[in-house]
Write a protein that holds these residues in place. Sequence first.
Motif: not given
Length: 606
Positions: A512-533
């Motif tokens: 969904c890169y640069h598209q309308a579908c880049d919404d919250i369903n496009n976010v991987n929760s595992v990567a989000m938490e790991m990279n934030s840490r």
Amino acid sequence: MKTFNVSGKKIVVIAMSAALLTGFAGCEDPRWVANKVSKAMKEKNLFDHLEALEAASVPTPDGNSITRAAGTDGYENSADYIMKTLEKHGYEVTLQEFDFRSWVELDGTTLSVNGQQLVHVRDATDDIPADYAAMSYSGSSDGAISADIAFVTPDFNFDSPDYDDTDGCEATDFDGVDVTGKVAVIQRGGCTFDSKVVNAENAGAVGVIVFNQGNDEGRKGVVNGTLGSDSAATIPAFGARYDLGKGWYDALESGAITAALSVQTQDEVVVTENVLAETKAGDPDQIVMVGAHLDSVPEGPGIQDNGSGSAAILEYAIRLKKKMKRLPVTQKNKVRFAWWAAEEAGLVGSEYYTGEVFGAYYADAQAQIMEELGISDPSELTDEQREMVEARYLEINPIKMYLNFDMIASPNYIYGVMDGDLSDTKDSPDNAYPGDFEPPEGTGHIEGLFNEFFTDKGEVTVPQALSKRSDYSGFADWGIAFGGLFTGAEKTKSAEEVEQFGGEVDVAYDKCYHQACDDINNVNSVAMEMNSRALAYVATFYAMSEDLYADDKNQQDAAPETRTLRTLAVHDGHDHEHRIGEKIKSASREVADHGHFHGDFDQDRK
């Protein structure tokens, strides 16, 4: 705990274990504090911010999606959320306003070749692949245009030692090619899209289609590019798949090919702002800066790109402040947070910041050196004296490093770490720093610390070429150490990467890169938490470090006990002319000229 009665008084004695004593001793270790802050980064809090950013979005002009693009109310709502959340947690917020060129593609774009209607990237589905995209900052067609196409020197002999990938990069490429009144079709490669389009327009073309290069798997899909907000092009410009361009070229042997196109745009100068805040604690002369772009593309809400980085930095600012209050430690270095505007328009916000702030420091440094040398005209400075100016600039500039977080939760993710020392990606076609460029001192150490974090978690990382496709570009050009994380965009995941990270082979890291579908369903929760840490770990380590590079085995030219943030700026063991980027080289010729330089960014520019 034991209680004793002595002369009628109750005495409480607390027996402290060796482990507890060791824990307090560990408070002086930056890694100990970094781990504490890192573990406080929780998925739920991160997704609360992402939900708020999605709610901040507003409808696109065509009504087909929602957006947070700079210049829209969606961006203003996002900035307001960041600002109010920071203020709620005790931060003072600064808004840095600037003008920028806002460009929006309106509804109704069409492109057909020889009567075949092509599929716009907006209309693509899993079953119907995209054929083309309008380039950002394309000119309008002012109605429909129908014209023959004319190819400009394509070369499909990728394995030939004489392979030429610079079609359209020079005005002379159009010599002997009649593009007057025609749509020029040009192969990608060798220079910016803007150079190709402007050269074609100057040669008389009424439109341009840049088809992908085709020399590797990553360059066969739709060119979803930009001309950049500083483009002078006024004709329509599109990007297309490689196979389409090659097919049209082959079909020319049977006769002329006609293209019909239409694109309408909204193109205006508007005011937007960067959002800035910093910790009260820490040395103001030694600042660790952390940044992410807050804006989305006009086509969608940009919750992965780059709500992910924006949310992570916001949550880090909150957790850092709370931990610093509770832990028995003293923060050594100030941390500054930045949410950049108009990155998707060409790194405009971060380039404006570095130009204004670093340009002023450079002007001060030059004035100091000239006064000390008794020189009144900057043009009289010798190369050696310019190096003195550069060293002084790095000494007085309090920002000693910049950490960038752009797209850190791709659905088909990898753990990408910027290859700060260029040890793995020097020869990569994505490396925008060829030749003698040496990354600013400390950049390799930042890479090593990110890798240390992931290794400790049992994860592997993928070195990322320094492509200048995000906001670290301006910092690198001004000689500031930089680093960051990236989980992938439009390129596809390899079989080896699937073995390492899971996911789907030969599928884009972010469909969904640069598209309308880049919404919250496009976010991987595992990567989000790991990279934030990882973000919290590395930023906190440097915030707590007086002796910044004491454990850096790759920097043998400086004694460990002197590798502080401040010595990062003044160490004389490197060639400053190579280490310091084009910004300083330009500024050294004329201090008053602090105009923008727009490098590549996460929407391809070349």
